[in-house]
Scaffold this active site. Structure first.
Site, PDB file in Angstrom:
ATOM      1  N   GLY A 208       0.846  -1.194   0.000  1.00  0.00           N
ATOM      2  CA  GLY A 208       0.000   0.000   0.000  1.00  0.00           C
ATOM      3  C   GLY A 208       0.874   1.233   0.000  1.00  0.00           C
TER       4      GLY A 208
ATOM      5  N   GLN B  18       3.255   9.982   0.825  1.00  0.00           N
ATOM      6  CA  GLN B  18       4.529   9.293   1.066  1.00  0.00           C
ATOM      7  C   GLN B  18       5.542   9.595  -0.047  1.00  0.00           C
ATOM      8  OE1 GLN B  18       2.403   5.360   1.975  1.00  0.00           O
ATOM      9  NE2 GLN B  18       4.299   5.173   3.132  1.00  0.00           N
TER      10      GLN B  18
ATOM     11  N   CYS C  34       5.489   0.016   7.427  1.00  0.00           N
ATOM     12  CA  CYS C  34       5.193   1.150   6.551  1.00  0.00           C
ATOM     13  C   CYS C  34       6.473   1.524   5.809  1.00  0.00           C
ATOM     14  CB  CYS C  34       4.715   2.327   7.415  1.00  0.00           C
ATOM     15  SG  CYS C  34       4.418   3.834   6.468  1.00  0.00           S
ATOM     16  N   LEU C  35       6.361   1.771   4.512  1.00  0.00           N
ATOM     17  CA  LEU C  35       7.554   2.136   3.736  1.00  0.00           C
ATOM     18  C   LEU C  35       8.181   3.435   4.234  1.00  0.00           C
ATOM     19  CD1 LEU C  35       6.313   1.224   0.138  1.00  0.00           C
ATOM     20  CD2 LEU C  35       7.941  -0.052   1.551  1.00  0.00           C
TER      21      LEU C  35
ATOM     22  N   HIS D 243      -4.835   1.858   7.134  1.00  0.00           N
ATOM     23  CA  HIS D 243      -3.467   2.382   7.272  1.00  0.00           C
ATOM     24  C   HIS D 243      -3.237   3.525   6.261  1.00  0.00           C
ATOM     25  CE1 HIS D 243       1.039   1.661   7.843  1.00  0.00           C
ATOM     26  NE2 HIS D 243       1.012   2.382   6.730  1.00  0.00           N
ATOM     27  N   GLU D 244      -3.669   3.308   5.010  1.00  0.00           N
ATOM     28  CA  GLU D 244      -3.423   4.316   3.960  1.00  0.00           C
ATOM     29  C   GLU D 244      -4.324   5.539   4.135  1.00  0.00           C
ATOM     30  OE1 GLU D 244      -0.774   3.936   2.407  1.00  0.00           O
ATOM     31  OE2 GLU D 244      -0.479   1.815   2.836  1.00  0.00           O
TER      32      GLU D 244
ATOM     33  N   HIS E  83      -2.796   7.847   6.473  1.00  0.00           N
ATOM     34  CA  HIS E  83      -1.749   8.693   5.860  1.00  0.00           C
ATOM     35  C   HIS E  83      -2.361   9.974   5.286  1.00  0.00           C
ATOM     36  CE1 HIS E  83       2.102   6.623   5.957  1.00  0.00           C
ATOM     37  NE2 HIS E  83       1.564   5.487   5.547  1.00  0.00           N
TER      38      HIS E  83
HETATM   39  C1  Y12 Z   1      -0.821  -4.446   6.486  1.00  0.00           C
HETATM   40  C2  Y12 Z   1       0.023  -3.645   7.198  1.00  0.00           C
HETATM   41  C3  Y12 Z   1       0.438  -2.436   6.682  1.00  0.00           C
HETATM   42  C4  Y12 Z   1      -0.005  -2.030   5.442  1.00  0.00           C
HETATM   43  C5  Y12 Z   1       0.427  -0.717   4.888  1.00  0.00           C
HETATM   44  C6  Y12 Z   1       1.358  -0.825   3.733  1.00  0.00           C
HETATM   45  N1  Y12 Z   1       2.659  -1.180   4.191  1.00  0.00           N
HETATM   46  C7  Y12 Z   1       3.618  -1.610   3.373  1.00  0.00           C
HETATM   47  O1  Y12 Z   1       3.399  -1.765   2.188  1.00  0.00           O
HETATM   48  C8  Y12 Z   1       4.940  -1.895   3.988  1.00  0.00           C
HETATM   49  C9  Y12 Z   1       5.917  -2.406   3.293  1.00  0.00           C
HETATM   50  C10 Y12 Z   1       7.280  -2.602   3.785  1.00  0.00           C
HETATM   51  C11 Y12 Z   1       8.206  -3.206   2.941  1.00  0.00           C
HETATM   52  C12 Y12 Z   1       9.520  -3.379   3.343  1.00  0.00           C
HETATM   53  O2  Y12 Z   1      10.464  -3.919   2.495  1.00  0.00           O
HETATM   54  C13 Y12 Z   1      10.774  -5.268   2.541  1.00  0.00           C
HETATM   55  O3  Y12 Z   1      10.172  -6.031   3.263  1.00  0.00           O
HETATM   56  C14 Y12 Z   1      11.821  -5.741   1.629  1.00  0.00           C
HETATM   57  C15 Y12 Z   1       9.914  -2.958   4.574  1.00  0.00           C
HETATM   58  O4  Y12 Z   1      11.259  -3.221   4.872  1.00  0.00           O
HETATM   59  C16 Y12 Z   1      12.068  -2.347   5.548  1.00  0.00           C
HETATM   60  O5  Y12 Z   1      11.630  -1.500   6.255  1.00  0.00           O
HETATM   61  C17 Y12 Z   1      13.532  -2.513   5.413  1.00  0.00           C
HETATM   62  C18 Y12 Z   1       9.010  -2.349   5.422  1.00  0.00           C
HETATM   63  C19 Y12 Z   1       7.682  -2.160   5.025  1.00  0.00           C
HETATM   64  C20 Y12 Z   1      -0.842  -2.849   4.739  1.00  0.00           C
HETATM   65  C21 Y12 Z   1      -1.275  -4.033   5.271  1.00  0.00           C
HETATM   66 CO    CO Z   2       2.388   3.594   5.618  1.00  0.00          CO
END
Ligand code: Y12
Ligand code: CO
Length: 175
Positions: free
Chosen positions: A45, A50, A95-96, A137-138, A141
């Site tokens: 997401g 962001q 969260c990214l 979550h989004e 934001h």
């Molecule tokens: C469930 C929980 C949260 C959400 C919101 C959207 N969150 C994300 O898309 C988070 C992605 C994310 C990806 C990462 O990268 C890797 O895993 C390779 C990450 O890694 C680091 O921080 C290094 C952290 C978050 C939607 C549904």
């Molecule tokens: Co986020």
């Protein structure tokens, strides 16, 4: 359009995003630029703020049963509004914009969302589970709220200490 992901504690992440009222090429270019940055960052997401655009735009691509995220599963939501919410679900969120930190957050289990697609058509989605968590979550934001804002006082203090330390180390290894 070249985009990069803002990271906490960037103050822009606290901005309230503005409603979209033009469904034009500018919006389409933003949506098209957000998708590759979300996918290449392993995101499921992403909200426009962001990537420094304070607009009520979110992208979602929830992994399927094979843990894949085909492009046809992408959902673009413009001006999303959660109109119904019930139940409770706890999930370890990430969260990214807050790299390397994950924490259990409790949200509504079932929600109904009204939104517009990229052409301005009205859509309605009733959902649960991971999609429901991701939408909440989004949408947070868009209102300047990060999942870390939902932590208890003591957990937040611990997070701030750990995060600052990790950022310092990151800076040192970059030098
Ligand atoms: C469930 C929980 C949260 C959400 C919101 C959207 N969150 C994300 O898309 C988070 C992605 C994310 C990806 C990462 O990268 C890797 O895993 C390779 C990450 O890694 C680091 O921080 C290094 C952290 C978050 C939607 C549904
Ligand atoms: Co986020």
């Amino acid at each position: 359009m070249k985009l990069s992901i803002l990271e906490y504690p960037n103050k822009r992440l606290k901005e309230i995003s503005k409603e979209i009222n033009k469904f034009d090429e500018k919006l389409h270019k933003l949506l098209d630029a957000m998708y590759p940055i979300m996918m290449s960052s392993n995101g499921i997401g992403l909200a426009a703020i962001q990537v420094s655009h304070a607009k009520r735009v979110i992208l979602l691509n929830i992994p399927d049963e094979d843990n894949e995220q085909p492009a046809e599963n992408l959902i673009e939501m413009i001006n999303p509004i959660i109109t119904e919410q019930r139940g409770e679900i706890t999930y370890q969120e990430g969260c990214l914009s807050v790299p390397n930190f994950y924490e259990d957050i409790t949200r509504y289990e079932n929600i109904t969302i009204n939104y517009l697609d990229r052409e301005g058509n009205t859509k309605l989605l009733e959902t649960d589970g991971l999609m429901s968590i991701a939408v909440q979550h989004e949408v947070d934001h868009l209102n300047g709220i990060l999942f870390i804002d939902k932590l208890s006082y003591s957990r937040r203090k611990k997070f701030e200490k750990e995060y600052k330390k990790a950022q310092k180390e990151k800076k040192l290894t970059k030098k």
